[in-house]
Design an enzyme around this catalytic site. Structure first.
Site, PDB file in Angstrom:
ATOM      1  N   ALA A 168     -59.597  22.218  29.714  1.00  0.00           N
ATOM      2  CA  ALA A 168     -59.284  20.781  29.739  1.00  0.00           C
ATOM      3  C   ALA A 168     -58.464  20.480  30.979  1.00  0.00           C
ATOM      4  O   ALA A 168     -57.877  21.379  31.592  1.00  0.00           O
ATOM      5  CB  ALA A 168     -58.491  20.393  28.496  1.00  0.00           C
ATOM      6  N   TYR A 169     -58.436  19.196  31.321  1.00  0.00           N
ATOM      7  CA  TYR A 169     -57.495  18.716  32.330  1.00  0.00           C
ATOM      8  C   TYR A 169     -56.247  18.321  31.545  1.00  0.00           C
ATOM      9  O   TYR A 169     -56.241  17.308  30.840  1.00  0.00           O
ATOM     10  CB  TYR A 169     -58.103  17.537  33.084  1.00  0.00           C
ATOM     11  N   THR A 170     -55.216  19.171  31.592  1.00  0.00           N
ATOM     12  CA  THR A 170     -54.094  19.064  30.654  1.00  0.00           C
ATOM     13  C   THR A 170     -52.840  18.416  31.240  1.00  0.00           C
ATOM     14  O   THR A 170     -51.817  18.353  30.552  1.00  0.00           O
ATOM     15  CB  THR A 170     -53.698  20.465  30.123  1.00  0.00           C
ATOM     16  N   GLY A 215     -56.402  29.747  31.120  1.00  0.00           N
ATOM     17  CA  GLY A 215     -55.284  28.866  30.793  1.00  0.00           C
ATOM     18  C   GLY A 215     -54.258  29.546  29.893  1.00  0.00           C
ATOM     19  O   GLY A 215     -54.407  30.714  29.515  1.00  0.00           O
ATOM     20  N   ASP A 255     -67.944  25.202  35.546  1.00  0.00           N
ATOM     21  CA  ASP A 255     -67.221  23.929  35.458  1.00  0.00           C
ATOM     22  C   ASP A 255     -67.864  23.132  34.326  1.00  0.00           C
ATOM     23  O   ASP A 255     -69.088  22.923  34.335  1.00  0.00           O
ATOM     24  CB  ASP A 255     -67.338  23.182  36.796  1.00  0.00           C
ATOM     25  N   TYR A 274     -54.816  10.783  28.631  1.00  0.00           N
ATOM     26  CA  TYR A 274     -55.126  12.129  28.115  1.00  0.00           C
ATOM     27  C   TYR A 274     -55.502  12.028  26.628  1.00  0.00           C
ATOM     28  O   TYR A 274     -56.521  12.581  26.188  1.00  0.00           O
ATOM     29  CB  TYR A 274     -53.902  13.042  28.317  1.00  0.00           C
ATOM     30  N   TRP A 303     -47.603  21.001  21.753  1.00  0.00           N
ATOM     31  CA  TRP A 303     -46.428  21.600  22.400  1.00  0.00           C
ATOM     32  C   TRP A 303     -46.584  23.117  22.615  1.00  0.00           C
ATOM     33  O   TRP A 303     -45.748  23.907  22.181  1.00  0.00           O
ATOM     34  CB  TRP A 303     -45.173  21.327  21.572  1.00  0.00           C
ATOM     35  N   LYS A 317     -59.189  12.909  24.808  1.00  0.00           N
ATOM     36  CA  LYS A 317     -59.346  13.875  23.711  1.00  0.00           C
ATOM     37  C   LYS A 317     -59.917  13.183  22.467  1.00  0.00           C
ATOM     38  O   LYS A 317     -60.768  13.740  21.762  1.00  0.00           O
ATOM     39  CB  LYS A 317     -57.994  14.515  23.382  1.00  0.00           C
TER      40      LYS A 317
HETATM   41  N1  LIG Z   1     -50.530  22.661  26.522  1.00  0.00           N
HETATM   42  C1  LIG Z   1     -50.284  21.953  25.434  1.00  0.00           C
HETATM   43  O1  LIG Z   1     -49.109  21.694  25.101  1.00  0.00           O
HETATM   44  C2  LIG Z   1     -51.401  21.451  24.563  1.00  0.00           C
HETATM   45  C3  LIG Z   1     -51.108  20.670  23.427  1.00  0.00           C
HETATM   46  C4  LIG Z   1     -52.176  20.228  22.624  1.00  0.00           C
HETATM   47  C5  LIG Z   1     -53.481  20.563  22.926  1.00  0.00           C
HETATM   48  N2  LIG Z   1     -53.728  21.315  24.043  1.00  0.00           N
HETATM   49  C6  LIG Z   1     -55.122  21.648  24.355  1.00  0.00           C
HETATM   50  O2  LIG Z   1     -55.259  23.057  24.227  1.00  0.00           O
HETATM   51  C7  LIG Z   1     -56.198  23.557  25.195  1.00  0.00           C
HETATM   52  C8  LIG Z   1     -55.570  24.670  25.999  1.00  0.00           C
HETATM   53  O3  LIG Z   1     -54.459  24.147  26.718  1.00  0.00           O
HETATM   54  P1  LIG Z   1     -53.713  25.042  27.809  1.00  0.00           P
HETATM   55  O4  LIG Z   1     -52.300  24.572  27.862  1.00  0.00           O
HETATM   56  O5  LIG Z   1     -54.038  26.474  27.583  1.00  0.00           O
HETATM   57  O6  LIG Z   1     -54.441  24.558  29.146  1.00  0.00           O
HETATM   58  P2  LIG Z   1     -54.161  25.049  30.638  1.00  0.00           P
HETATM   59  O7  LIG Z   1     -53.194  26.165  30.674  1.00  0.00           O
HETATM   60  O8  LIG Z   1     -53.895  23.825  31.465  1.00  0.00           O
HETATM   61  O9  LIG Z   1     -55.575  25.663  31.061  1.00  0.00           O
HETATM   62  C9  LIG Z   1     -56.655  24.819  31.278  1.00  0.00           C
HETATM   63  C10 LIG Z   1     -57.895  25.662  31.348  1.00  0.00           C
HETATM   64  O10 LIG Z   1     -58.990  24.769  31.518  1.00  0.00           O
HETATM   65  C11 LIG Z   1     -59.773  25.226  32.607  1.00  0.00           C
HETATM   66  N3  LIG Z   1     -60.395  24.077  33.256  1.00  0.00           N
HETATM   67  C12 LIG Z   1     -59.798  22.992  33.790  1.00  0.00           C
HETATM   68  N4  LIG Z   1     -60.717  22.162  34.294  1.00  0.00           N
HETATM   69  C13 LIG Z   1     -61.930  22.748  34.070  1.00  0.00           C
HETATM   70  C14 LIG Z   1     -63.264  22.397  34.350  1.00  0.00           C
HETATM   71  N5  LIG Z   1     -63.558  21.252  34.984  1.00  0.00           N
HETATM   72  N6  LIG Z   1     -64.250  23.237  33.972  1.00  0.00           N
HETATM   73  C15 LIG Z   1     -63.975  24.392  33.322  1.00  0.00           C
HETATM   74  N7  LIG Z   1     -62.741  24.797  33.038  1.00  0.00           N
HETATM   75  C16 LIG Z   1     -61.719  23.973  33.399  1.00  0.00           C
HETATM   76  C17 LIG Z   1     -58.807  25.951  33.526  1.00  0.00           C
HETATM   77  O11 LIG Z   1     -59.541  26.846  34.344  1.00  0.00           O
HETATM   78  P3  LIG Z   1     -59.047  27.352  35.806  1.00  0.00           P
HETATM   79  O12 LIG Z   1     -57.594  27.693  35.659  1.00  0.00           O
HETATM   80  O13 LIG Z   1     -59.905  28.534  36.061  1.00  0.00           O
HETATM   81  O14 LIG Z   1     -59.249  26.198  36.730  1.00  0.00           O
HETATM   82  C18 LIG Z   1     -57.915  26.647  32.509  1.00  0.00           C
HETATM   83  O15 LIG Z   1     -58.523  27.838  32.091  1.00  0.00           O
HETATM   84  C19 LIG Z   1     -56.625  22.342  26.024  1.00  0.00           C
HETATM   85  O16 LIG Z   1     -57.838  21.848  25.513  1.00  0.00           O
HETATM   86  C20 LIG Z   1     -55.517  21.335  25.786  1.00  0.00           C
HETATM   87  O17 LIG Z   1     -55.967  20.011  25.942  1.00  0.00           O
HETATM   88  C21 LIG Z   1     -52.737  21.779  24.854  1.00  0.00           C
END
Ligand SMILES: NC(=O)c1ccc[n+]([C@@H]2O[C@H](COP(=O)([O-])OP(=O)(O)OC[C@H]3O[C@@H](n4cnc5c(N)ncnc54)[C@H](OP(=O)(O)O)[C@@H]3O)[C@@H](O)[C@H]2O)c1
Length: 278
Positions: A58-60, A10, A34, A123, A148, A127
């Site tokens: 996560a499912y983001t 991710g 998974d 979402y 963000w 969390k």
């Molecule tokens: N993006 C934001 O703005 C934001 C803000 C606050 C908090 N967060 C939190 O920060 C963390 C990282 O966010 P991110 O933006 O880097 O996420 P992301 O780019 O959407 O990446 C999600 C990751 O989770 C993996 N994943 C999804 N479903 C899965 C499953 N069922 N089993 C195992 N792995 C799974 C994906 O793997 P594959 O690609 O291999 O499927 C990918 O590596 C998350 O926990 C998110 O909730 C994000």
């Protein structure tokens, strides 16, 4: 130190794997393990025998979660429980990535770690429930709330703005949601430090400073040297399936207790643009 990262493919995960140089790091994608698969999660953690597990998976898709409620809870809450159970079995430590969306956005001053959770979206609920379950399973786990995120490893707001700005003279961007943009490189470095320090409990980690999406977009366009006009609009004019908090600025006080300070988002943005252009 041995570290196992769930979500290594991710946006944040890629930065973590890149930045984490001095330790032995195993990065997992969803096809490696998974998080919904209890046995697979247990086998993977038992095989890698980490000192730290970082759960970034996560499912983001915040809007997607509204129409895929079961998926949101099975990955974000139940998957996190699977990882926490397996982590506890081997006596390792866990750092879980959570979100500013656990709050309702009704405050007008920065959210502290002990402010009441009141998520408004599916979402956010997934969390929030994960946080509570994890604290029951592993009272010493570290719950890191951030917001963000932007970086070069996947879809993010600055990338979308730059792609749109390249083809349009005018962009409308919401000006009634305020938060803290966070560059995943800076966040990854803070996570590494927190693990080295053996952190536990809830900690808020974002780049310093806050802004609205409109203000962020205006700076992105300006910093990239583009001439696209960015116009402020209200969330009502840009309705989306999931409600977002109007104000989700996270206080840096909990991070300062670990003697860690992040740069401002204005400092991070040009570094992101350089990385993106490279
Ligand atoms: N993006 C934001 O703005 C934001 C803000 C606050 C908090 N967060 C939190 O920060 C963390 C990282 O966010 P991110 O933006 O880097 O996420 P992301 O780019 O959407 O990446 C999600 C990751 O989770 C993996 N994943 C999804 N479903 C899965 C499953 N069922 N089993 C195992 N792995 C799974 C994906 O793997 P594959 O690609 O291999 O499927 C990918 O590596 C998350 O926990 C998110 O909730 C994000």
């Amino acid at each position: 130190m041995r570290v196992t990262i769930f979500g290594a493919s991710g946006l944040l995960g890629k930065a973590l794997v890149r930045e984490w140089r001095e330790d032995e790091v195993v990065g997992l994608r969803s096809r490696d393990a998974d998080v919904r698969d209890t046995d697979r999660v247990r086998e993977t953690i038992e095989a890698s025998r980490p000192d730290w597990v970082v759960l970034s998976a996560a499912y983001t898709d915040v809007d997607g979660c509204e129409s895929n409620r079961d998926l949101a809870f099975s990955v974000n809450r139940d998957g996190a429980v699977n990882v926490a159970d397996a982590t506890r079995r081997i006596g390792a430590k866990l750092l879980f990535l959570s979100s500013d969306y656990v709050f309702d956005g009704k405050k007008t001053t920065p959210y502290e770690i002990d402010d009441t959770r009141n998520p408004q979206s599916i979402y956010g609920h997934s969390k929030s429930e994960a946080e509570m379950r994890l604290l029951e399973i592993l009272s010493s786990c570290c719950i890191l709330r951030t917001s963000w995120l932007f970086g070069t490893g996947g879809k993010c707001f600055p990338d979308t703005i730059l792609k749109l700005a390249a083809g349009r003279p005018v962009l409308d961007v919401v000006n009634d949601q305020r938060g803290c943009p966070t560059y995943v490189v800076d966040l990854a470095r803070a996570i590494i430090q927190l693990c080295r320090k053996g952190a536990s409990g809830i900690v808020h980690v974002t780049n310093r400073g806050d802004c609205t999406w409109f203000e962020f977009a205006r700076d992105i366009v300006r910093c990239a040297g583009l001439t696209t006009e960015v116009r402020p609009v209200s969330s009502k004019q840009m309705e989306r399936p999931a409600p977002r908090p109007a104000y989700s600025v996270l206080s840096p006080a909990s991070l300062q207790q670990h003697d860690i300070t992040l740069p401002t988002w204005q400092d991070a943005l040009p570094r992101y643009l350089i990385e993106r252009g490279a």
